[in-house]
Design a protein around this motif. Structure first.
Motif, PDB file in Angstrom:
ATOM      1  N   ALA A   1       5.623   9.026   6.052  1.00 46.92           N
ATOM      2  CA  ALA A   1       4.884   7.910   6.634  1.00 46.92           C
ATOM      3  C   ALA A   1       5.656   6.600   6.490  1.00 46.92           C
ATOM      4  N   GLN A   2       6.300   6.410   5.335  1.00 46.78           N
ATOM      5  CA  GLN A   2       7.105   5.200   5.124  1.00 46.78           C
ATOM      6  C   GLN A   2       8.287   5.158   6.092  1.00 46.78           C
ATOM      7  N   MET A   3       8.930   6.294   6.321  1.00 54.83           N
ATOM      8  CA  MET A   3      10.054   6.349   7.247  1.00 54.83           C
ATOM      9  C   MET A   3       9.604   6.045   8.676  1.00 54.83           C
ATOM     10  N   LEU A   4       8.428   6.583   9.055  1.00 55.47           N
ATOM     11  CA  LEU A   4       7.893   6.309  10.385  1.00 55.47           C
ATOM     12  C   LEU A   4       7.574   4.828  10.547  1.00 55.47           C
ATOM     13  N   ARG A   5       7.016   4.228   9.506  1.00 58.16           N
ATOM     14  CA  ARG A   5       6.664   2.816   9.585  1.00 58.16           C
ATOM     15  C   ARG A   5       7.912   1.955   9.724  1.00 58.16           C
TER      16      ARG A   5
ATOM     17  N   LEU B   1      -2.390   0.057   9.249  1.00 60.43           N
ATOM     18  CA  LEU B   1      -1.793   0.800  10.351  1.00 60.43           C
ATOM     19  C   LEU B   1      -2.706   0.928  11.554  1.00 60.43           C
ATOM     20  N   ASP B   2      -4.011   0.672  11.364  1.00 61.90           N
ATOM     21  CA  ASP B   2      -4.961   0.752  12.478  1.00 61.90           C
ATOM     22  C   ASP B   2      -5.947  -0.393  12.351  1.00 61.90           C
TER      23      ASP B   2
ATOM     24  N   ASN C   1       0.817  -1.221   0.000  1.00 63.92           N
ATOM     25  CA  ASN C   1       0.000   0.000   0.000  1.00 63.92           C
ATOM     26  C   ASN C   1       0.846   1.264   0.000  1.00 63.92           C
ATOM     27  N   MET C   2       1.806   1.327   0.917  1.00 64.93           N
ATOM     28  CA  MET C   2       2.602   2.544   1.053  1.00 64.93           C
ATOM     29  C   MET C   2       3.438   2.816  -0.187  1.00 64.93           C
TER      30      MET C   2
END
Length: 388
Positions: A368-372, A313-314, A259-260
């Motif tokens: 968002a990818q870096m956070l994941r 993510l949720d 997805n990301m």
């Protein structure tokens, strides 16, 4: 979820979104008969789309998921009454107010459909199917309205017919599940927002703002690029056709593609489309229509991945349920920003707005990818964020 539950939910959601596809026809007829002004039409259209998004959010925040049938019945009756009332009004302000009220009800029905979709076995794939079905429904009903309903009954007859169609959920609700349960054991814990859980909504909002900012002014942008009226209509048709193709491909691919990563690549594609339109010399009609086709494909292709990422993510499904409302709000916000740079009949600066939103979505999706990845490296962090 049984097949009957899913079919009923998709049908109810598609009926709720019919007006989005009918706006150009019905509101254009209002202007032709001078029941609304050309300037006011934009406000009327935006008020309903914004209210749709707000209706989804309010439904998630205020309405009980165990009373879907009663909620569907009340919302359908209210929408039908407001559609019929719209046909008896004149003037920009009254029409904007009544369509905003109808939009809230329509948003509640979209929330009902989303509650069922996110609880299906393949929610992200079903989201792609839902987008394709609603697009086909809008195209089909718009064709009937343009050639038959409005031709004989005017725009007033169109809203009367829309009011009749709004009653169909009163029958379809009998096929909705009688009760809904939380998506997982995580939902029993208090929901708390985090940066990670909010990222899917932010990505969806910015990407849909990019798409909406260009779509609202596609015809004058085409004329600025050298297209005549017939070629501009061809460009719009290319977008609509490729939307359906994008939805079908997305429904098949969303379960097998990250997805990301897809949303990051999609953000770069969204940046290339307005860039191509800005650099394309005047008169290159085929190339411009090709860019429109890519634009239409990206539109419906990316939307199911927003829901897929939200579910990933949720796991409680709270974020996924809010995603359609945020998508609608982004679609309405984009044209609002574009309208600030339009001068007279010159829509030439609009692609710069689209490019700005696209670059913003690249930044947000990459962050968002870096956070994941950082969460995945810290044991238990991702699980905690999913639990929230």
């Amino acid at each position: 979820m049984s097949r009957q539950n899913i079919v009923a939910a998709l049908s109810i959601g598609s009926i709720a979104l019919l007006m989005v596809g009918l706006q150009p026809i019905l509101l254009g007829a209002m202007v032709d008969t001078r029941h609304a002004s050309l300037q006011g039409v934009g406000i009327i259209a935006m008020s309903e789309i914004v209210a749709l998004g707000i209706g989804v959010v309010l439904g998630d925040a205020l309405l009980p998921i165990g009373r879907l049938r009663v909620i569907t019945l009340l919302a359908a009756l209210v929408i039908s009454g407001l559609d019929v009332l719209t046909a008896r009004l004149t003037g920009d302000t009254p029409l904007a107010a009544i369509r905003a009220a109808a939009g809230l009800g329509e948003g509640v029905l979209v929330w009902v459909a989303t509650c069922v979709i996110v609880r299906s076995r393949a929610a992200d794939r079903l989201a792609g199917i839902f987008l394709t079905v609603q697009t086909l429904a809008q195209a089909g009903v718009a064709t009937v309205f343009a050639r038959a309903v409005i031709a004989y009954g005017g725009w007033q007859g169109g809203f009367d017919m829309l009011g009749a169609l709004a009653l169909l959920p009163c029958v379809l609700l009998l096929r909705l599940p009688t009760t809904l349960k939380p998506l997982s054991h995580h939902a029993s814990q208090p929901f708390a927002w985090s940066v990670t859980s909010a990222m899917p909504l932010l990505i969806a909002f910015v990407q849909m703002a990019a798409l909406g900012s260009l779509w609202a002014y596609l015809e004058p942008i085409g004329q600025h690029a050298g297209l005549d009226a017939q070629a501009a209509q061809t460009a719009v048709s290319a977008v609509l056709f490729m939307q359906v193709v994008g939805g079908i491909v997305s429904a098949a691919a969303v379960r097998y593609v990250d997805n990301m990563l897809t949303l990051i690549v999609g953000a770069f594609v969204l940046a290339l489309i307005p860039t191509g339109m800005l650099l394309l010399p005047s008169g290159h009609i085929a190339s411009f229509i090709a860019l429109c086709g890519v634009f239409g494909f990206a539109w419906l292709f990316l939307m199911p991945f927003h829901i897929g990422l939200a579910l990933r993510l949720d796991r409680s499904g709270r974020v996924a349920t809010l995603t359609p409302g945020v998508q609608l709000l982004g679609t309405a916000f984009g044209p609002l920003v574009s309208s600030l740079v339009v001068k007279g009949d010159d829509a030439g600066p609009v692609p710069f707005v689209t490019l700005g939103f696209a670059v913003g979505s690249i930044v947000v999706a990459t962050a968002a990818q870096m956070l994941r990845r950082r969460s995945a490296r810290v044991p238990g962090t991702l699980e905690k964020s999913n639990a929230h």
